[in-house]
Write a protein that holds these residues in place. Sequence first.
Motif, PDB file in Angstrom:
ATOM      1  N   ILE A   8       0.851  -1.129  -0.070  1.00  0.00           N
ATOM      2  CA  ILE A   8       0.021  -0.196   0.152  1.00  0.00           C
ATOM      3  C   ILE A   8       1.096   1.250  -0.087  1.00  0.00           C
ATOM      4  O   ILE A   8       1.677   1.415   1.103  1.00  0.00           O
ATOM      5  N   ASP A   9       0.784   1.947  -1.042  1.00  0.00           N
ATOM      6  CA  ASP A   9       1.823   3.204  -1.256  1.00  0.00           C
ATOM      7  C   ASP A   9       1.238   4.144  -2.296  1.00  0.00           C
ATOM      8  O   ASP A   9       0.609   3.573  -3.324  1.00  0.00           O
ATOM      9  N   ASP A  10       1.335   5.265  -2.306  1.00  0.00           N
ATOM     10  CA  ASP A  10       0.605   6.259  -3.207  1.00  0.00           C
ATOM     11  C   ASP A  10       1.921   6.520  -4.229  1.00  0.00           C
ATOM     12  O   ASP A  10       1.448   7.063  -5.234  1.00  0.00           O
ATOM     13  N   GLU A  11       2.832   5.880  -4.308  1.00  0.00           N
ATOM     14  CA  GLU A  11       3.871   5.872  -5.369  1.00  0.00           C
ATOM     15  C   GLU A  11       4.327   4.654  -5.925  1.00  0.00           C
ATOM     16  O   GLU A  11       5.231   4.216  -6.212  1.00  0.00           O
ATOM     17  N   LEU A  12       3.120   4.085  -6.439  1.00  0.00           N
ATOM     18  CA  LEU A  12       3.247   2.661  -6.810  1.00  0.00           C
ATOM     19  C   LEU A  12       3.963   2.491  -8.280  1.00  0.00           C
ATOM     20  O   LEU A  12       4.759   1.629  -8.405  1.00  0.00           O
ATOM     21  N   GLU A  13       4.095   3.581  -8.776  1.00  0.00           N
ATOM     22  CA  GLU A  13       4.696   3.418 -10.293  1.00  0.00           C
ATOM     23  C   GLU A  13       6.212   3.575  -9.963  1.00  0.00           C
ATOM     24  O   GLU A  13       6.906   3.023 -10.758  1.00  0.00           O
ATOM     25  N   LEU A  14       6.909   4.074  -8.759  1.00  0.00           N
ATOM     26  CA  LEU A  14       7.995   3.930  -8.362  1.00  0.00           C
ATOM     27  C   LEU A  14       8.488   2.436  -7.956  1.00  0.00           C
ATOM     28  O   LEU A  14       9.362   2.279  -8.113  1.00  0.00           O
ATOM     29  N   TRP A  15       7.523   2.047  -7.091  1.00  0.00           N
ATOM     30  CA  TRP A  15       8.057   0.727  -6.285  1.00  0.00           C
ATOM     31  C   TRP A  15       7.201  -0.657  -6.375  1.00  0.00           C
ATOM     32  O   TRP A  15       8.041  -1.931  -6.488  1.00  0.00           O
ATOM     33  N   GLU A  16       6.276  -0.660  -7.361  1.00  0.00           N
ATOM     34  CA  GLU A  16       5.498  -1.988  -7.418  1.00  0.00           C
ATOM     35  C   GLU A  16       6.308  -2.861  -8.095  1.00  0.00           C
ATOM     36  O   GLU A  16       6.426  -3.922  -7.742  1.00  0.00           O
ATOM     37  N   ASN A  17       6.651  -2.244  -9.356  1.00  0.00           N
ATOM     38  CA  ASN A  17       7.265  -3.318 -10.432  1.00  0.00           C
ATOM     39  C   ASN A  17       8.490  -3.859  -9.856  1.00  0.00           C
ATOM     40  O   ASN A  17       8.832  -5.067  -9.653  1.00  0.00           O
ATOM     41  N   ALA A  18       9.204  -2.950  -9.043  1.00  0.00           N
ATOM     42  CA  ALA A  18      10.682  -3.373  -8.501  1.00  0.00           C
ATOM     43  C   ALA A  18      10.331  -4.489  -7.410  1.00  0.00           C
ATOM     44  O   ALA A  18      10.968  -5.337  -7.290  1.00  0.00           O
ATOM     45  N   LEU A  19       9.363  -4.159  -6.547  1.00  0.00           N
ATOM     46  CA  LEU A  19       9.109  -5.186  -5.649  1.00  0.00           C
ATOM     47  C   LEU A  19       8.696  -6.368  -6.285  1.00  0.00           C
ATOM     48  O   LEU A  19       9.160  -7.668  -5.719  1.00  0.00           O
ATOM     49  N   ARG A  20       7.843  -6.467  -7.207  1.00  0.00           N
ATOM     50  CA  ARG A  20       7.375  -7.709  -7.730  1.00  0.00           C
ATOM     51  C   ARG A  20       8.328  -8.389  -8.435  1.00  0.00           C
ATOM     52  O   ARG A  20       8.660  -9.650  -8.238  1.00  0.00           O
ATOM     53  N   GLU A  21       9.144  -7.842  -9.187  1.00  0.00           N
ATOM     54  CA  GLU A  21      10.335  -8.619  -9.888  1.00  0.00           C
ATOM     55  C   GLU A  21      11.319  -9.009  -8.943  1.00  0.00           C
ATOM     56  O   GLU A  21      11.821 -10.183  -9.198  1.00  0.00           O
ATOM     57  N   GLU A  22      11.649  -8.143  -7.977  1.00  0.00           N
ATOM     58  CA  GLU A  22      12.829  -8.671  -6.940  1.00  0.00           C
ATOM     59  C   GLU A  22      12.342  -9.620  -6.025  1.00  0.00           C
ATOM     60  O   GLU A  22      13.208 -10.740  -5.734  1.00  0.00           O
ATOM     61  N   LEU A  23      11.140  -9.512  -5.736  1.00  0.00           N
ATOM     62  CA  LEU A  23      10.626 -10.375  -4.302  1.00  0.00           C
ATOM     63  C   LEU A  23      10.439 -11.786  -5.171  1.00  0.00           C
ATOM     64  O   LEU A  23      10.050 -12.717  -4.387  1.00  0.00           O
ATOM     65  N   ARG A  24      10.040 -11.744  -6.353  1.00  0.00           N
ATOM     66  CA  ARG A  24       9.454 -13.083  -6.885  1.00  0.00           C
ATOM     67  C   ARG A  24      10.403 -14.136  -6.687  1.00  0.00           C
ATOM     68  O   ARG A  24      10.184 -15.436  -6.502  1.00  0.00           O
ATOM     69  N   GLY A  25      11.840 -13.779  -6.932  1.00  0.00           N
ATOM     70  CA  GLY A  25      12.715 -14.989  -6.851  1.00  0.00           C
ATOM     71  C   GLY A  25      12.746 -15.488  -5.270  1.00  0.00           C
ATOM     72  O   GLY A  25      13.428 -16.374  -5.232  1.00  0.00           O
ATOM     73  N   PHE A  26      12.102 -14.694  -4.281  1.00  0.00           N
ATOM     74  CA  PHE A  26      12.218 -14.996  -2.900  1.00  0.00           C
ATOM     75  C   PHE A  26      11.076 -15.950  -2.628  1.00  0.00           C
ATOM     76  O   PHE A  26      10.632 -16.261  -1.466  1.00  0.00           O
ATOM     77  N   GLY A  27      10.092 -15.997  -3.615  1.00  0.00           N
ATOM     78  CA  GLY A  27       8.899 -16.798  -3.470  1.00  0.00           C
ATOM     79  C   GLY A  27       7.639 -15.881  -3.061  1.00  0.00           C
ATOM     80  O   GLY A  27       6.603 -16.375  -2.432  1.00  0.00           O
ATOM     81  N   PHE A  28       7.830 -14.459  -3.335  1.00  0.00           N
ATOM     82  CA  PHE A  28       6.665 -13.480  -3.038  1.00  0.00           C
ATOM     83  C   PHE A  28       5.785 -13.334  -4.233  1.00  0.00           C
ATOM     84  O   PHE A  28       6.475 -13.200  -5.314  1.00  0.00           O
ATOM     85  N   GLU A  29       4.584 -13.008  -4.155  1.00  0.00           N
ATOM     86  CA  GLU A  29       3.665 -12.388  -4.963  1.00  0.00           C
ATOM     87  C   GLU A  29       3.220 -10.899  -4.516  1.00  0.00           C
ATOM     88  O   GLU A  29       2.913 -10.995  -3.582  1.00  0.00           O
ATOM     89  N   VAL A  30       3.176  -9.971  -5.340  1.00  0.00           N
ATOM     90  CA  VAL A  30       2.943  -8.833  -4.969  1.00  0.00           C
ATOM     91  C   VAL A  30       1.776  -8.059  -5.676  1.00  0.00           C
ATOM     92  O   VAL A  30       2.009  -8.162  -6.807  1.00  0.00           O
ATOM     93  N   ILE A  31       0.875  -7.370  -5.037  1.00  0.00           N
ATOM     94  CA  ILE A  31      -0.091  -6.731  -5.396  1.00  0.00           C
ATOM     95  C   ILE A  31      -0.252  -5.250  -4.845  1.00  0.00           C
ATOM     96  O   ILE A  31       0.057  -5.250  -3.754  1.00  0.00           O
ATOM     97  N   GLY A  32      -0.308  -4.296  -5.854  1.00  0.00           N
ATOM     98  CA  GLY A  32      -0.185  -2.981  -5.280  1.00  0.00           C
ATOM     99  C   GLY A  32      -1.416  -2.368  -5.134  1.00  0.00           C
ATOM    100  O   GLY A  32      -2.552  -2.537  -5.764  1.00  0.00           O
TER     101      GLY A  32
END
Length: 487
Positions: A8-32
């Motif tokens: 939950i963040d008002d700057e999704l365009e800055l962080w959402e894709n990065a979190l999704r891509e980087e954390l996927r390798g650690f077994g996480f799924e991210v929705i913003g």
Amino acid sequence: MTKRILFIDDELELWENALREELRGFGFEVIGLEDPVDALELIASYKPDVVLLDILFPDGYLGKPTLVNIKKKFPNLPVMMITSTMDKSEYKAADYTKADYRYAKAALAEGDFSDLASQLNRLLEKTKTTKFEGEGDIGLDRFGFIIGKTKAMQEVAEMVEKVADQDHTVLITGESGTGKELIARSIHIESDRRKHNFLTIVCPALPKDLLESELFGHEKGAFTGAISQKVGKFELAGDGTIFLDEIGEIPIDTQVKLLRFLQEKEFEHVGGNTTLTSDARIIAATNQDLKELIKKGKFREDLYFRLNVVSIHTPALKERKEDISLFFTHFIKKANKDSKKKVLPILREDVKDLFLSYTWPGNIRELENLIKRAVALSDENILQVSNFPDLYEREDSDELMVSDPSSLPKFAGRLYTGELTWQDLASEFGPKGAIRREILLITIRRFIEEHGRRPTSRQLSDLLNLSPNNMRQILLKNRIELTKINH
């Protein structure tokens, strides 16, 4: 197993894709999620394993109220505050004691997300016993059908428990598509007969001769095509259960034979003379008013009384709309398996409004089929209003048109100047879309006339005093693409 993160963040365009891509390798799924106002509803439908919550939002709004609300409703759900304001005056550590951890975005500046993943896993390890409020026992695991929140269905579940171990016949009434066979099967499974057969006969699907053959069996040569002896359902069921669906469609002659079985537990093969017996239990169902059929001479009154020892009524979906979100989640998961998709069981507010405004003449079966088709054809991971075009078009066609179309520009002008809000238009014209859509289009064209260009979604949200997230949902629901409006 993939672990779910709600970010939950008002700057999704800055962080959402990065979190999704980087954390996927650690077994996480991210929705913003951009607007924290929608947090509780999204948590209830998405059921994340952990929440990443920003501290500072636009207009001075802080994450503290959202944190408090999440912990109040979902006390075991871990919440990690993630922010760039830890060294600023807006951040006061004492305000965030309810948070399970606080993490600085600066730690991610070098692109290394391994520490964040480690901290997330540590939180999850501490909260393995997380249990979401409202998740509880909805009845699916035990009964095979969703009980939900309505009193009527809770009474159905109570009746199933009461009559399961009894040998009485049961008559299940209700509209088509309300789950009558599921109720019958549940009675069988809860009973001492569970180890024996559960057999279904859809009565109107067979002509008289074949129906009697299915029920009672037949001898060789009993009728044209009877080239050998056949064992009927009463013999095959043994000590099990026979479910007679749409019992009101059984011919009068067959009703006499069925009545005899209910009275004596005896029958003969079609074309045979040997009396046979069976201890099978009968559960019948109908979507018709059997008392009216009795008046018309189409159904035997004595058979009705024999069948109606215990009566269970299944409510229509329009009478249990508070359960639609439960059905939505269940059918999404079921459709994902059939379609080999990974659509998230998140019921958007605009889709929910669409579902609640519809009367569902086909009941639960219609809802399941619509969701099954939407999942099969969807390219998104969250279903949108556009995935249900049939419903939306019916909604628009049923809407009352405004008596004076020339007044719409006046409403658009008042919306443009802020004299009216989007919610005011709902009060004026009702919650459905056709009229408000036209007013919104007029408003957008006025912006184009005054500025010489199309508005962005953000500019339009500022103009109408709506959150960017709500504005995007409104545009999507009304099927308005700003880039395609001429200027």
